[in-house]
Design an enzyme around this catalytic site. Structure first.
Site, PDB file in Angstrom:
ATOM      1  N   SER A  58      21.565   1.164 -19.943  1.00 38.23           N
ATOM      2  CA  SER A  58      21.553   0.167 -18.881  1.00 38.23           C
ATOM      3  C   SER A  58      21.581   0.750 -17.478  1.00 38.23           C
ATOM      4  CB  SER A  58      22.711  -0.815 -19.036  1.00 38.23           C
ATOM      5  OG  SER A  58      23.921  -0.153 -18.733  1.00 38.23           O
ATOM      6  N   THR A  66      15.506  -2.266 -18.291  1.00 32.35           N
ATOM      7  CA  THR A  66      16.809  -2.184 -18.926  1.00 32.35           C
ATOM      8  C   THR A  66      17.577  -3.456 -18.586  1.00 32.35           C
ATOM      9  OG1 THR A  66      18.717  -0.738 -19.322  1.00 32.35           O
ATOM     10  CG2 THR A  66      17.939  -0.906 -17.036  1.00 32.35           C
ATOM     11  N   TYR A  67      18.866  -3.439 -18.829  1.00 33.24           N
ATOM     12  CA  TYR A  67      19.709  -4.590 -18.511  1.00 33.24           C
ATOM     13  C   TYR A  67      20.833  -4.138 -17.586  1.00 33.24           C
ATOM     14  CZ  TYR A  67      22.758  -2.566 -22.042  1.00 33.24           C
ATOM     15  OH  TYR A  67      23.545  -1.702 -22.749  1.00 33.24           O
TER      16      TYR A  67
END
Length: 127
Positions: free
Chosen positions: A25, A57-58
């Site tokens: 992330s 991504t997060y």
């Protein structure tokens, strides 16, 4: 029909860390997230201005006021601390709302402090 539209952007963020051994992330200062309405676990695209790399991504919340922008896990291979990145978040917008939707754009300084908030981008603008 729905279209995928840019709804939030952190422009010219400075990477503060790259942590290869983290699960994954990007960690972002929660104040920056709030400024452009990005929430934890939301998908973002990251564009590295230094090397042209693009990745998705997060988001994980970082400490408020810290200015942290840390790429974690495999993404850490694509950035170095000090790199300038653009963090973009997209959303699905119904066709009838396309022209009503206005993104939130935060332009950042070298310390990841907001220097300007924009509601739209104009062609030919250099920041």
């Amino acid at each position: 029909m729905f279209r995928t539209m840019m709804r939030a952007k952190l422009h010219r963020a400075t990477v503060t860390e790259a942590n290869l051994n983290y699960v994954g992330s990007i960690t972002i200062d929660e104040d920056l997230m709030d400024a452009v309405n990005i929430v934890e676990n939301e998908k973002v695209q990251i564009v590295n201005n230094n090397n042209g790399a693009r990745l998705e991504t997060y988001v994980i919340k970082g400490e408020r006021g810290s200015g942290v922008v840390c790429l974690n896990g495999a993404a850490a291979r694509l950035v170095q601390p000090g790199d300038k990145v653009i963090i973009i978040c997209y959303g699905l917008v119904a066709e009838e709302n396309i022209h009503k939707q206005e993104p939130k754009i935060a332009v950042l300084d070298d310390n990841n402090q907001i220097i300007e908030m924009l509601g739209a981008e104009k062609a030919g603008t250099i920041l």
